[in-house]
Structure formats: structure tokens, C-alpha cells
Design a protein around this motif. Sequence first.
Motif, PDB file in Angstrom:
ATOM      1  N   VAL A   8       0.919  -1.004  -0.269  1.00 31.59           N
ATOM      2  CA  VAL A   8       0.035  -0.087   0.051  1.00 31.59           C
ATOM      3  C   VAL A   8       0.869   1.315  -0.013  1.00 31.59           C
ATOM      4  CG1 VAL A   8      -1.750   1.276   1.357  1.00 31.59           C
ATOM      5  CG2 VAL A   8      -1.871  -1.218   1.113  1.00 31.59           C
ATOM      6  N   VAL A  68      -7.270   3.131   2.917  1.00 32.91           N
ATOM      7  CA  VAL A  68      -8.020   2.003   2.644  1.00 32.91           C
ATOM      8  C   VAL A  68      -8.800   1.713   3.810  1.00 32.91           C
ATOM      9  CG1 VAL A  68      -7.704  -0.450   1.934  1.00 32.91           C
ATOM     10  CG2 VAL A  68      -5.883   0.920   1.422  1.00 32.91           C
ATOM     11  N   VAL A 103      -7.358  -6.421   0.728  1.00 29.70           N
ATOM     12  CA  VAL A 103      -6.198  -6.554  -0.475  1.00 29.70           C
ATOM     13  C   VAL A 103      -5.567  -7.826  -0.181  1.00 29.70           C
ATOM     14  CG1 VAL A 103      -4.222  -5.297  -1.202  1.00 29.70           C
ATOM     15  CG2 VAL A 103      -5.942  -4.007  -0.008  1.00 29.70           C
ATOM     16  N   VAL A 146      -1.728  -1.217  -3.980  1.00 27.42           N
ATOM     17  CA  VAL A 146      -2.629  -0.021  -4.011  1.00 27.42           C
ATOM     18  C   VAL A 146      -1.629   1.163  -4.309  1.00 27.42           C
ATOM     19  CG1 VAL A 146      -4.293   1.255  -2.725  1.00 27.42           C
ATOM     20  CG2 VAL A 146      -4.070  -1.092  -2.480  1.00 27.42           C
ATOM     21  N   VAL A 157      -9.387   3.632  -1.129  1.00 27.35           N
ATOM     22  CA  VAL A 157     -10.080   1.963  -1.091  1.00 27.35           C
ATOM     23  C   VAL A 157     -11.141   2.187  -0.145  1.00 27.35           C
ATOM     24  CG1 VAL A 157      -9.884  -0.401  -1.467  1.00 27.35           C
ATOM     25  CG2 VAL A 157      -8.048   1.317  -2.501  1.00 27.35           C
TER      26      VAL A 157
END
Length: 360
Positions: free
Chosen positions: A280, A286, A291, A297, A303
Motif C-alpha cells: 500500500v 484503505v 487487499v 494499492v 479504497v
Amino acid sequence: MTEAILLVGGQGTRLRPVTVNTPKPMVPAAGVPFLAHQIARAAAAGVTHIVMATCYLAEVFEPYFGDGSAFGVSLEYVVEDEPLGTGGAIRNAARRLTGGPDEPVLVFNGDILTGLDIAGLVDAHRAVDADVTLHLVRVEDPRAFGLVPTDPEGRVLAFTEKPQTPEEIVTDQINAGCYVFRRGVIDSIPDGRPVSVERETFPGLLASGARLHGVTEDTYWLDLGKPESFVQASADLVRGVVSSPAVPGPRGEALVLPGAKVADGALLSGGTVVGVGARVEAGAVVAGSIVLDGAVVGEDTRVTASLIGSGASVGSRTVLDGAVIGDGAVIGSDNELRAGVRVWCESELPAGSVRFSSDR
Ligand code: GDD
Ligand code: MG
């Protein structure tokens, strides 16, 4: 000793399009295959022997669950050549049970996450000397479920699977997918052909005067039929809204698995899981999402309530909200994907291709 049958088969059991080959029970929720939570919860309630009734090759489950000893249970697998339906699967799996005809046998649908007091359900079953005891929950819209009206003492009056007409909707109490059967009742289910426990066995038992007892416990309960609910279940497990001994880490806002990299300045919340080897990047936010292993990401990407499949990558400044991104898919930068959108495994979406908001 308490024995249980875990039903893991039937239709629609791949979490499409998230995974190409993995059946839903093996897709990770809170870091481990979903089924691990059911097995661990059953073990914690005193279940010692579980027969998993599947239509898949046992090779899917055995490498992970083995003989169950890591979970403190003895686990066996029974594989149907053809799907036998819920009742047929229960009957078929019962060959491996060791208890006598009056012993209670727990049966779990494999796609439910619940905070049910399992031992309490067995106690209730014994207390009324029922033939079958069913866990019931109340839902707003019961149409997709088995309707189970009861009298004030909990005696089941009818069982209507997936009502077709408004007249059939006589209650908001539904079958929550966890039962206690008297062993001898399972032996009365026809052998060697498909049987639906919901459409054939329960109505048949009621017609013959058997004692079906409903326990309405308004506990945490989630049906994982939809990907959105699967993401929700994972987040709730991570946050400890529902407890499972199988969550591999402390409860909290996020579960970051070994080898995952979360950049300084990235923000994880709402029970997010970042899988093994996933990344990430800085500025990403997030929340309440999954994930999966090896996914990426990008920077400043947001997200929410989404699932990003194994090895998928999401570029910078992209927004995902209620999205499901399949394994290995590549989402370019500056996209906006919302509202239940599903991106198939391995697809590629170029940068700046999709947005939901105005064109400014
Ligand atoms: N082994 C095996 N073989 N398992 C099966 C088969 C089969 O042929 N068919 C279904 N199952 C398993 C499914 O994997 C699932 O874990 C469980 O049995 C229930 O089947 P579903 O196909 O998921 O049924 P549903 O979700 O439409 O409805 C059921 O669950 C509701 C609660 O979520 C019913 O039991 C409803 O009455 C209930 O309200
Ligand atoms: Mg189901």
C-alpha cells in the motif's frame, strides 16, 4: 464428544470474479480461508469431530486444513461425485459419524458467519428433546431464505424455502443455516440421490409430526452469498465485531500480514486486511477492505469496502468504493470505480478510463 457436518459445495461457490480457481470457502477473510473461522468457532464450542461434505476435490482443502489437528478437531472429508443437495450431503457425510442414534449432530452451512452460541443451541436441543433444532434469525427481507414461523414455545410450524408469493411471507424469521439433528433423523434421509433439506426433509418431517424446534437468537449473522458481504465479514472479524479464534493477529482497525508493505502516510482503517507481500503506497487510504496477497494499492488511492484480488494492481489517485477487482487485474491511475462494479481477473483498465462523478 460433539460431532458436526460442514456443508461446502453446491452452486456459485467461487467468489467470481475475484478468483479464477479458488472456491469461496478458501478465499481469505481476515487473513485466512473463510472456512477456518467456521472450524475454529466450532472447535471453541466443544466440537471435536467435523466431517466436511464437499463436491470439490479434497485437494482444495486438505493442504490447508489437513486432519484438523491444528484446529483441535479431527477433520474428515467426504467428496460427492455429483452434488447431492444439502440433505443428500448431510446423509452422505453421516457415514463418518461415530455417535449413536440419539446423539446430537451439528450441521453448518459453509457460507455463513455467525456469533451464535453453538453450545447453547445443542443445550436447547437436548432440553426440548427435539428431532431437529434450527437457529433462526430475523431479517428485513426474508425472500432469499428459508422462512420458519414458530409458535411461542419455539415449535416450528412450517418451512418455506425461498417464498414465491407475498402470501407465503408469513414471518421475518429465517433459517440461519445451523442445525442440530438427532442422529437417527439423518439416517431417515434417502441415500444416494439429491435431497434438499430445506425443500424436502424439513417439510416432510413436519408433515410426519416430528418435533422441529426453532431458537431465535439475534446475534451477529451474515450470509456471504454476495462479495459485498464477504468483504464486510472480513472487516467485522478483524475489528472483533464477531469473534473467531482463527484471526491471525490482534483485533483492530487493520490486519497487516507478514511481508506486506504499508508506506508511511498510508492510512488503514475499518478492519482492512493487507495480504502477504501486498503493498500500500504513500497517501493511500484503505477502509474496510481486503487487499489480497501480492496486490498493490497505488499512491493517494482511496479504497473503501472493496476487495482487491491476489496480484492485482491499482494505480495512483484511483477511487474504489464497493468494488471487486479480480486476481491479477491491472487498474490504471485516475479511475473511479464504485457501486458494486466487478472487474474480471487479469483484465486491464487503462489510466483515466472510468469515472462516476462529473467531467470537470
Ligand atoms: N456438499 C454439498 N453438496 N454442499 C451443498 C450442496 C451440495 O450439493 N448444495 C448446497 N450446499 C452447501 C452450500 O455450499 C452452502 O454452504 C449450504 O449448503 C447452503 O446452500 P446454498 O446454496 O448456499 O443455499 P442458500 O444460501 O440459497 O440458502 C440456504 O441458506 C440460507 C441461509 O443463508 C438455505 O439453508 C436457507 O434456508 C437459509 O435461509
Ligand atoms: Mg448460501
